[in-house]
Structure formats: structure tokens, C-alpha cells
Design an enzyme around this catalytic site. Structure first.
Site, PDB file in Angstrom:
ATOM      1  N   LYS A  61     122.131  12.538   3.590  1.00  0.00           N
ATOM      2  CA  LYS A  61     121.275  13.604   4.242  1.00  0.00           C
ATOM      3  C   LYS A  61     121.828  14.186   5.607  1.00  0.00           C
ATOM      4  CE  LYS A  61     116.930  12.782   4.395  1.00  0.00           C
ATOM      5  NZ  LYS A  61     115.559  12.434   5.057  1.00  0.00           N
ATOM      6  N   THR A 100     104.854   6.356   8.846  1.00  0.00           N
ATOM      7  CA  THR A 100     104.061   5.548   8.806  1.00  0.00           C
ATOM      8  C   THR A 100     103.207   5.662   7.483  1.00  0.00           C
ATOM      9  OG1 THR A 100     102.695   7.051   9.849  1.00  0.00           O
ATOM     10  CG2 THR A 100     104.174   5.804  11.502  1.00  0.00           C
ATOM     11  N   THR A 134     102.583   9.773  13.159  1.00  0.00           N
ATOM     12  CA  THR A 134     101.014   9.693  12.963  1.00  0.00           C
ATOM     13  C   THR A 134     100.618   7.911  13.002  1.00  0.00           C
ATOM     14  OG1 THR A 134     100.697  11.730  11.616  1.00  0.00           O
ATOM     15  CG2 THR A 134      98.795  10.067  11.701  1.00  0.00           C
ATOM     16  N   PHE A 136     100.969  18.659  14.001  1.00  0.00           N
ATOM     17  CA  PHE A 136      99.841  19.233  13.064  1.00  0.00           C
ATOM     18  C   PHE A 136     100.613  20.269  12.324  1.00  0.00           C
ATOM     19  CE2 PHE A 136      98.152  17.930  17.397  1.00  0.00           C
ATOM     20  CZ  PHE A 136      97.018  17.349  16.783  1.00  0.00           C
ATOM     21  N   PHE A 158      89.333  25.844   4.506  1.00  0.00           N
ATOM     22  CA  PHE A 158      88.909  24.355   3.506  1.00  0.00           C
ATOM     23  C   PHE A 158      87.651  24.794   2.756  1.00  0.00           C
ATOM     24  CE2 PHE A 158      92.629  23.507   5.920  1.00  0.00           C
ATOM     25  CZ  PHE A 158      93.100  22.489   5.422  1.00  0.00           C
ATOM     26  N   GLY A 196      95.507  15.904  -1.744  1.00  0.00           N
ATOM     27  CA  GLY A 196      96.475  14.811  -1.784  1.00  0.00           C
ATOM     28  C   GLY A 196      97.564  15.157  -0.797  1.00  0.00           C
ATOM     29  N   CYS A 234      99.712  13.295   3.935  1.00  0.00           N
ATOM     30  CA  CYS A 234      98.878  13.043   4.895  1.00  0.00           C
ATOM     31  C   CYS A 234      97.524  12.864   4.732  1.00  0.00           C
ATOM     32  CB  CYS A 234      98.912  14.432   6.130  1.00  0.00           C
ATOM     33  SG  CYS A 234     100.189  14.670   6.858  1.00  0.00           S
ATOM     34  N   LYS A 252      96.870   9.151   3.441  1.00  0.00           N
ATOM     35  CA  LYS A 252      96.987   8.016   4.062  1.00  0.00           C
ATOM     36  C   LYS A 252      96.282   7.882   5.575  1.00  0.00           C
ATOM     37  CE  LYS A 252     101.211   9.699   6.803  1.00  0.00           C
ATOM     38  NZ  LYS A 252     100.637   9.247   8.058  1.00  0.00           N
ATOM     39  N   ARG A 261     103.947  13.878  -3.554  1.00  0.00           N
ATOM     40  CA  ARG A 261     103.379  12.793  -3.168  1.00  0.00           C
ATOM     41  C   ARG A 261     101.591  12.806  -3.409  1.00  0.00           C
ATOM     42  NH1 ARG A 261     106.163  12.253   2.703  1.00  0.00           N
ATOM     43  NH2 ARG A 261     106.221  14.452   2.372  1.00  0.00           N
TER      44      ARG A 261
END
Length: 426
Positions: free
Chosen positions: A36, A87, A122, A148, A245, A253, A256, A259, A324
């Protein structure tokens, strides 16, 4: 301008490094993945994030940005070290701070006096204070500065943020971090570290609650003959509610929301605070994939066994290549478990995903299919050639879980269209 070290060249770390370089700072970004690091040195970012590759190339050309293998260069001889390591959710639902702790053990002896350690990952409320105790350096301050960043909009969110939140018990250190963002013109909130940490979780979990709420509302609309589009339009006119929203979908999903909702619930449980609203938010989201499968089952005739279904969209949302915790894949797994044969198309996915054989176009997915299921809100799906798709399918059936498609055009092409919470012309 400051000298900044960024630990971690993932989604958050790479955006942070490239954007700080754009703001005029000198940045060294470290990662443990040699391949990477080499690719980033050639401005090859390996992710679908508009504008980010150009910023990386610009930083490299201006010698304000470089990438290194290992953390040593990003910890020494810098004014600020930003921790941007993963995290993930641990076995107990809480955030796993293994990567954070590993970097801190290295940083404790490596950073120069006067350096500020900035936790951008986070982390649960109270982590920054515990980190300061672990580092145990009176000449080094620790600050929380949550990110954010929306996937697909990360560069714009960093360079033109709605707010910058910085938390520390050392206000002078917090103000130094705020000054790094001077070029963005964003309003800044300086607060205690626990409050800053909680802002990130509180924001994401509130948005997840809105999505779960509107999904339940869409189901209610179906039962009572209302139209979710009209209902949410009426809600949007109330400025106390806001306009974002409020679109139903197959569930939320990504990297963020899943979890962060689990982590905030774990924090509440540890603090002996009952949080039934958050628990219901998570439960409602888990129900949504099953509800979508039930809609598909009914639309194709009551059974999924042996049915050939084409899935339009596989990423967790449009504008990203991130799979994810994708609700599209959750739906796909349930469809496959009932015996459906699945093909799929997504503009940012080239390889097969679990039970889904990925094809190179929506037209290929429609060929011979017993039904199509729209799972990701890619704008191009609204512009497909509906008559040709209908002619190619075994049965012209579409379940639109994003309420994206032009209902009248789809119906005119001969499709039976099913959407979440919507009434369609017969």
C-alpha cells in the site's frame, strides 16, 4: 504551517494526510502495509473516493506529503501525530482498541517534547484520558478530534466541514489542533475529551435511528395504504426534523453505523444506562433484510427456490466501493439461503461476492431473470432502458428497495414494480 504525522493510511488516515497537505502542512503518513505504501507513493489510492487521488498526487508533487513503511518517521520530529487506525467491533460489541494501544506503546518513547497526540479514530468516551495516563508524558498532550467523513464525499467533508470538534482537558493543545483547520473556515467546538468522543457516536447513532424509523414507517404505509414519499415530504417541511436520512432502504450498513451503534450500546451498558431506543434501532435494522426478502418472495410468486434473480447494486451505498456490512449482501445471503440463483451488477464491484455472481452490466443481469432487485441507489439505475430489460427477462418483476426508479416509465415498459412504502399506478 505544522509538521504532521498520520498513523494509518486507510480511508480516514489517507484523507486526513492528503487534505492537511492541501491546507499547506507538511505531512508524513505511515502504514504497516508495504504494498500500500508503495502504491500511495505513485498516487494510486486503491479506493473509489472522488478527488482523493488528485490530492495525493498534488501533495507528492509539492513535497508536502510522503508515505512511509512503519511508524518511526511519523512519530519523530513532528508537531502533531494523528492516530487513524481501525477500531473494529470486539466480541463483546465494544470498540476493539488493540491497534490504538499498539501505536501508543510505540509513541510513548518516540514523540518529541511538545508534540500533541490526536486521536482521530472513533473511540469510546473516556479513551483520551486513559491514553494520557498510558503515555504518561507531561510534555505531551492528548486530544480527541473525531472524524465526520462520509464515504464518497470525504475530501469535501474534510476541506469544507460542517464542524470541527476537538476535545481535551488541556485547552491550549485543543486550540492548537483547531488552528490546523484554519483554512477550512469551519465552526469549531472545543470541549472535554469525553464529550468530543461521544459526539461522533451520538451523531452516527442518531442518523441510524432516523433510517430505522423511516423503514418502519414505510412498512406501516404499506399496511394502511399511505405513500412513504408523501409522508416524508411532509416531514421534511418541518425544519425541526430536517430533510436528510428520510429515505427507506434495505437497511443501513458500511464501516461506521453498525460498529458505532453497537459500541455506543456497549458504553451505555457499561455505564448502567438503559438505552432501549438504540437497541430497537439495531433490531429494526436486522429485521429489514428479512422484510425485503419477503417482498421479493411475494413479487416472484411465493417461492425463491430455483428463481434466477438479478441484483442491482452491492455496495452499502452509492458513491463508494465499500462492501463492509452491506445490506445488499445481507439480503443476497438470505435470498441464496432460500434457493435463489443470484447474479449482480454494481459500477464499483468487479469480483463475485459470496453467493452473487457479478456480471458487467445491468443488461447482463436482467437476461433470463425472474426478477430484479435494486439494492444500492446508484443514479444510473434510474436511467436504464426499461423496455429492453423487460424483453430480456423471463418475468418482468422489479423490487426497488431504494425507491429510486421512475415508477411510470417502469410500469409502461411492462414491469410489475414493488417499492418500499409506495403506492404505484396499476
Amino acid at each position: 504551517m505544522a509538521r504532521i504525522g498520520v498513523i494509518g493510511a486507510g480511508y480516514v488516515g489517507l484523507t486526513t494526510a492528503a487534505c492537511f497537505a492541501r491546507l499547506g502542512h507538511t505531512v508524513v503518513c505511515a502504514d504497516v502495509d508495504g504494498a500500500k505504501v508503495a502504491a500511495l507513493g505513485r498516487a494510486e489510492i486503491g479506493a473509489h473516493e472522488p478527488g482523493l487521488a488528485d490530492l495525493v498526487a498534488e501533495g507528492l508533487r509539492a513535497a508536502r506529503l510522503r508515505f512511509v513503511l512503519g511508524n518511526a518517521d511519523a512519530l519523530s520530529d513532528v508537531d502533531f501525530v494523528f492516530l487513524c487506525v481501525p477500531t473494529p467491533t470486539g466480541a463483546d460489541g465494544a470498540a476493539d482498541l488493540t491497534a490504538v494501544n499498539a501505536v501508543l506503546r510505540e509513541a510513548r518513547d518516540a514523540v518529541r517534547p511538545g508534540c500533541v497526540l490526536v486521536i482521530k479514530s472513533t473511540v469510546p468516551a473516556g479513551t483520551t484520558e486513559r491514553v494520557a495516563e498510558l503515555v504518561d508524558r507531561p510534555d505531551v498532550q492528548v486530544v480527541s478530534n473525531p472524524e465526520f467523513l462520509r464515504e464518497g464525499h470525504a475530501v469535501d467533508d474534510f476541506l469544507r466541514p460542517q464542524r470541527v470538534v476537538v476535545g481535551s482537558e488541556a485547552e491550549d493543545a485543543a486550540r492548537r489542533v483547531v488552528a490546523l483547520y484554519a483554512g477550512t473556515g469551519a465552526p469549531a467546538l472545543v470541549t472535554g475529551s469525553a464529550s468530543a468522543e461521544l459526539v461522533k457516536y451520538a451523531s452516527n447513532c442518531f442518523l441510524a435511528m432516523k433510517l430505522s424509523y423511516v423503514n418502519s414507517l414505510a412498512e406501516l404505509c404499506e399496511r394502511v395504504g399511505a405513500d412513504i414519499g408523501d409522508v416524508t415530504e411532509g416531514m421534511r417541511l418541518d425544519d425541526r426534523i430536517g430533510s436528510s436520512f428520510l429515505e427507506p432502504g434495505p437497511g443501513w450498513g458500511g464501516s461506521c453505523f453498525p460498529k458505532d451503534t453497537r459500541a455506543l450500546l456497549s458504553t451505555a451498558e457499561d455505564a448502567r444506562v438503559d438505552f432501549p431506543l438504540l437497541r430497537a434501532t439495531i433490531g429494526t435494522n436486522g429485521h429489514q433484510a428479512h422484510r425485503v426478502v419477503a417482498m421479493v418472495r411475494e413479487a416472484v410468486g411465493g417461492t425463491l427456490a430455483g428463481m434466477r434473480l438479478g441484483l442491482l447494486g452491492l455496495t452499502f451505498k452509492a458513491g463508494t466501493d465499500d462492501l463492509r456490512d452491506s445490506p445488499a449482501l445481507a439480503v443476497a445471503s438470505l435470498l441464496a439461503a432460500e434457493g435463489a440463483r443470484l447474479t449482480g451488477y454494481d459500477p464499483c464491484v468487479a469480483e463475485d461476492c459470496g453467493p452473487v455472481r457479478v456480471l458487467d452490466s445491468a443488461e447482463a443481469v436482467a437476461e433470463g431473470a425472474d426478477g430484479l432487485v435494486v439494492l444500492t441507489e446508484w443514479p444510473e439505475f434510474a436511467e436504464l432502458d426499461w423496455p429492453n430489460l423487460a424483453a430480456a427477462m423471463a418475468r418482468p418483476v422489479i423490487v426497488d428497495t431504494r425507491n429510486l426508479l421512475p415508477a411510470e416509465k417502469v410500469a409502461e415498459a411492462g414491469f410489475h414494480l414493488v417499492s418500499l412504502g409506495r403506492r404505484h399506478p396499476k
